[in-house]
Design a protein around this motif. Structure first.
Motif, PDB file in Angstrom:
ATOM      1  N   LEU A  48       6.987  14.420   2.312  1.00 48.50           N
ATOM      2  CA  LEU A  48       6.576  13.137   2.871  1.00 48.50           C
ATOM      3  C   LEU A  48       5.380  13.306   3.809  1.00 48.50           C
ATOM      4  CD1 LEU A  48      10.033  11.478   3.658  1.00 48.50           C
ATOM      5  CD2 LEU A  48       8.393  10.744   1.919  1.00 48.50           C
ATOM      6  N   GLU A  49       5.417  14.350   4.611  1.00 44.97           N
ATOM      7  CA  GLU A  49       4.326  14.558   5.580  1.00 44.97           C
ATOM      8  C   GLU A  49       3.023  14.961   4.893  1.00 44.97           C
ATOM      9  OE1 GLU A  49       6.252  17.341   8.106  1.00 44.97           O
ATOM     10  OE2 GLU A  49       7.490  15.798   9.085  1.00 44.97           O
ATOM     11  N   ARG A  50       3.113  15.492   3.672  1.00 48.20           N
ATOM     12  CA  ARG A  50       1.907  15.774   2.881  1.00 48.20           C
ATOM     13  C   ARG A  50       1.349  14.511   2.237  1.00 48.20           C
ATOM     14  NH1 ARG A  50       4.968  20.161   0.786  1.00 48.20           N
ATOM     15  NH2 ARG A  50       5.301  18.945  -1.123  1.00 48.20           N
ATOM     16  N   GLY A  51       2.096  13.443   2.297  1.00 53.13           N
ATOM     17  CA  GLY A  51       1.668  12.205   1.660  1.00 53.13           C
ATOM     18  C   GLY A  51       2.238  12.014   0.275  1.00 53.13           C
ATOM     19  N   MET A 178      15.997  -1.895   5.477  1.00 49.95           N
ATOM     20  CA  MET A 178      15.146  -1.452   6.581  1.00 49.95           C
ATOM     21  C   MET A 178      13.674  -1.675   6.263  1.00 49.95           C
ATOM     22  SD  MET A 178      17.149   2.100   7.519  1.00 49.95           S
ATOM     23  CE  MET A 178      15.910   2.672   8.688  1.00 49.95           C
ATOM     24  N   LEU A 179      13.302  -1.434   4.996  1.00 49.73           N
ATOM     25  CA  LEU A 179      11.900  -1.591   4.610  1.00 49.73           C
ATOM     26  C   LEU A 179      11.518  -3.057   4.444  1.00 49.73           C
ATOM     27  CD1 LEU A 179      11.533   1.296   1.987  1.00 49.73           C
ATOM     28  CD2 LEU A 179      11.253   1.357   4.466  1.00 49.73           C
ATOM     29  N   THR A 309       7.916   3.771   3.690  1.00 45.56           N
ATOM     30  CA  THR A 309       7.633   2.587   2.884  1.00 45.56           C
ATOM     31  C   THR A 309       7.891   2.924   1.415  1.00 45.56           C
ATOM     32  OG1 THR A 309       5.970   0.884   2.418  1.00 45.56           O
ATOM     33  CG2 THR A 309       5.194   3.146   2.522  1.00 45.56           C
ATOM     34  N   LEU A 310       7.961   1.904   0.578  1.00 43.83           N
ATOM     35  CA  LEU A 310       8.131   2.136  -0.852  1.00 43.83           C
ATOM     36  C   LEU A 310       6.856   2.711  -1.451  1.00 43.83           C
ATOM     37  CD1 LEU A 310      10.042  -1.034  -2.155  1.00 43.83           C
ATOM     38  CD2 LEU A 310      10.908   1.311  -2.047  1.00 43.83           C
ATOM     39  N   ALA A 311       7.014   3.733  -2.293  1.00 47.17           N
ATOM     40  CA  ALA A 311       5.880   4.251  -3.043  1.00 47.17           C
ATOM     41  C   ALA A 311       5.632   3.391  -4.273  1.00 47.17           C
ATOM     42  CB  ALA A 311       6.127   5.697  -3.449  1.00 47.17           C
ATOM     43  N   LYS A 312       6.705   2.919  -4.888  1.00 43.11           N
ATOM     44  CA  LYS A 312       6.670   1.918  -5.946  1.00 43.11           C
ATOM     45  C   LYS A 312       8.053   1.301  -6.031  1.00 43.11           C
ATOM     46  CE  LYS A 312       7.365   5.351  -9.628  1.00 43.11           C
ATOM     47  NZ  LYS A 312       6.818   5.866 -10.922  1.00 43.11           N
ATOM     48  N   VAL A 330       9.791   6.728  -2.221  1.00 38.26           N
ATOM     49  CA  VAL A 330       9.287   6.344  -0.897  1.00 38.26           C
ATOM     50  C   VAL A 330       8.185   7.307  -0.489  1.00 38.26           C
ATOM     51  CG1 VAL A 330      11.469   5.317  -0.152  1.00 38.26           C
ATOM     52  CG2 VAL A 330      11.037   7.740   0.290  1.00 38.26           C
ATOM     53  N   ARG A 331       7.410   6.894   0.488  1.00 36.69           N
ATOM     54  CA  ARG A 331       6.375   7.724   1.078  1.00 36.69           C
ATOM     55  C   ARG A 331       6.192   7.270   2.522  1.00 36.69           C
ATOM     56  NH1 ARG A 331       1.720   4.817   1.614  1.00 36.69           N
ATOM     57  NH2 ARG A 331       1.508   2.975   0.290  1.00 36.69           N
ATOM     58  N   LEU A 332       5.326   7.938   3.258  1.00 36.48           N
ATOM     59  CA  LEU A 332       5.006   7.512   4.616  1.00 36.48           C
ATOM     60  C   LEU A 332       3.665   6.783   4.619  1.00 36.48           C
ATOM     61  CD1 LEU A 332       5.954  10.653   6.728  1.00 36.48           C
ATOM     62  CD2 LEU A 332       7.355   8.659   6.162  1.00 36.48           C
TER      63      LEU A 332
END
Length: 338
Positions: A48-51, A178-179, A309-312, A330-332
């Motif tokens: 996640l921290e890598r994107g 939550m999102l 957040t949702l990635a898709k 999900v992603r950040l």
């Protein structure tokens, strides 16, 4: 299973397991559940921290109940992941459109799980530990009315099948809430009452089970809501619809944890009861364990990944009676200055 029995058989079985599946026994797992949550989040943090996008359903929502049951049953984690794979095959076989090969695979998986539990009971009888299987095997040895191995296998099977996919789905629904409602995230950052209120509203609004799997058979003709239910009819409770009944919950489609703040589990502030875990003598014995996993997960997710957040869009599992998922990517959010 216990769910398919009526009194007096149900009363006997429930009496024998209830002392072993109390809130205190399950609450002893809380430190282990908190540790598992932290470890799973540690595992997905680098990606996640890598994107990168991460499938939260597979990497967290499915994994947590698997590992929770491993702790509860006193199983090696590898064994639990193997059992969980069988559960997925069996759930596919329960679908109304299951093919003959899917049904055959489900039967074979069910036989493997049953054989494993049979062996497990013998191991726990010989070498008991501080887990619920050992307690179920040995706690009533001095009781005239003991549990047979067949009943023990049926109970373990029911706990696993009833609490695995449903808990995973509810974790997914909670994260999606939550999102979707960031203004409501403060509930999972507050005290235990606030977290509990958020969890209860997720359970009400997004029940993972659409209708009761256990049939109720009408013993006589009976009128209910202006409709005559004939004797011997198979009646199923529409749990998801009941939880969104406007006569019970005002503006039922609105996500509002305040409905459950400071109340007993499952009861709203105006005394209405949700039916996610059933009601009465067939109330789900695993409710406390499911609630605990949610209560330990959501604050940690919010604290570790506040920009999640949702990635898709998530992919749902086609099912006649379960609201489950295949993937929840999900992603950040990109950090400022990145």
């Amino acid at each position: 299973t216990v769910a398919m029995k009526d009194p007096p058989t149900h009363t006997r079985l429930r009496r024998l397991i209830s002392p072993d599946f109390t809130m205190r026994q399950v609450d002893n797992l809380r430190p282990s559940i908190a540790r598992i949550v932290a470890e799973r989040l540690d595992g997905i943090a680098p990606a996640l921290e890598r994107g990168d996008a991460v499938d939260l359903h597979r990497e967290f929502a499915l994994a947590l109940p698997m590992l929770a049951f491993a702790e509860l049953f006193g199983l090696p984690q590898d064994d639990m992941f193997g059992l969980a794979a069988g559960i997925g095959t069996i759930v596919e076989g329960l679908g109304p459109h299951a093919s003959d090969p899917q049904l055959a695979a489900a039967d074979a998986a069910s036989a493997r799980v049953q054989a494993y539990f049979g062996d497990l009971i013998q191991r726990k009888r010989t070498d008991p530990c501080h887990d619920i299987v050992s307690m179920l095997v040995g706690a009533h040895d001095d009781d005239v009315d003991t549990l047979s191995d067949e009943e023990l296998i049926s109970m373990l099977w029911g706990m696993l099948l009833g609490g695995f996919a449903t808990t995973a789905a509810t974790i997914d629904h909670a994260v999606l809430a939550m999102l979707a409602y960031p203004e409501q995230r403060h509930w999972v950052q507050e005290d235990a009452k606030g977290v509990k209120a958020f969890v209860e509203e997720v359970l009400r609004r997004d029940s993972p089970v659409l209708f009761s799997v256990t049939p109720r058979i009408a013993q006589r003709d009976i009128e209910l809501g202006g409709v005559v239910i004939p004797k011997n009819a198979d009646v199923r409770v529409l749990i998801a619809a009941s939880n969104r009944d406007p006569d019970a919950f005002a503006d039922p489609d609105r996500f509002d944890p305040a409905r459950f703040y400071g109340t007993n589990p499952g009861m709203s502030t105006d005394g209405k009861i949700m039916l996610t875990f059933g009601h009465g003598i067939h109330f789900c014995p695993g409710a406390q364990l499911a609630r605990m996993q949610l209560a330990e997960s959501l604050p940690q997710i919010q604290a570790r990944f506040p920009t999640l957040t949702l990635a898709k869009q998530p992919t749902r599992e086609p099912s006649a009676f379960l609201r489950t998922f295949r993937a929840l990517p999900v992603r950040l959010h990109a950090q400022r200055g990145a």
